[in-house]
Design a protein around this motif. Structure first.
Motif, PDB file in Angstrom:
ATOM      1  N   GLU A   1       0.832  -1.209   0.000  1.00  0.00           N
ATOM      2  CA  GLU A   1       0.000   0.000   0.000  1.00  0.00           C
ATOM      3  C   GLU A   1       0.871   1.265   0.000  1.00  0.00           C
ATOM      4  N   GLU A   2       1.960   1.262   0.795  1.00  0.00           N
ATOM      5  CA  GLU A   2       2.850   2.426   0.827  1.00  0.00           C
ATOM      6  C   GLU A   2       3.544   2.617  -0.522  1.00  0.00           C
ATOM      7  N   ALA A   3       3.936   1.532  -1.149  1.00  0.00           N
ATOM      8  CA  ALA A   3       4.583   1.617  -2.450  1.00  0.00           C
ATOM      9  C   ALA A   3       3.629   2.182  -3.495  1.00  0.00           C
ATOM     10  N   MET A   4       2.402   1.701  -3.507  1.00  0.00           N
ATOM     11  CA  MET A   4       1.411   2.186  -4.486  1.00  0.00           C
ATOM     12  C   MET A   4       1.119   3.665  -4.251  1.00  0.00           C
ATOM     13  N   GLU A   5       1.085   4.084  -2.980  1.00  0.00           N
ATOM     14  CA  GLU A   5       0.830   5.483  -2.662  1.00  0.00           C
ATOM     15  C   GLU A   5       1.996   6.370  -3.116  1.00  0.00           C
ATOM     16  N   SER A   6       3.228   5.881  -2.997  1.00  0.00           N
ATOM     17  CA  SER A   6       4.384   6.684  -3.387  1.00  0.00           C
ATOM     18  C   SER A   6       4.499   6.801  -4.911  1.00  0.00           C
ATOM     19  N   TRP A   7       3.923   5.873  -5.656  1.00  0.00           N
ATOM     20  CA  TRP A   7       3.977   5.929  -7.119  1.00  0.00           C
ATOM     21  C   TRP A   7       3.054   6.989  -7.689  1.00  0.00           C
ATOM     22  N   SER A   8       2.019   7.335  -6.963  1.00  0.00           N
ATOM     23  CA  SER A   8       1.048   8.293  -7.521  1.00  0.00           C
ATOM     24  C   SER A   8       1.400   9.722  -7.218  1.00  0.00           C
TER      25      SER A   8
END
Length: 70
Positions: free
Chosen positions: A63-70
């Motif tokens: 979830e943190e990785a997906m949030e940092s990609w956006s």
């Protein structure tokens, strides 16, 4: 030590952290250092683990990785 006792100690350690007194002192000092660095820095963003030379940063969750990609 029985298996039930081992599981109980493992659960305690997972919840409360390491039994190593030196690591606990290091974590407390790192918390103070990170607070001071964030207060006195224009960009901030320092974390407690940045000031703990004997600790590794926890891996990023999905979830943190997906949030940092956006």
């Amino acid at each position: 030590m029985t298996y039930a006792e081992f599981l109980s100690w493992a659960a305690y350690r997972n919840r409360r952290g390491s039994f190593n007194q030196g690591m606990r002192v290091e974590a407390g000092a790192a918390l103070n250092a990170s607070i001071l660095a964030n207060v006195n820095s224009k960009r901030g963003g320092f974390k407690q683990v940045d000031f703990m030379p004997h600790a590794e940063e926890a891996p990023m969750s999905l979830e943190e990785a997906m949030e940092s990609w956006s």
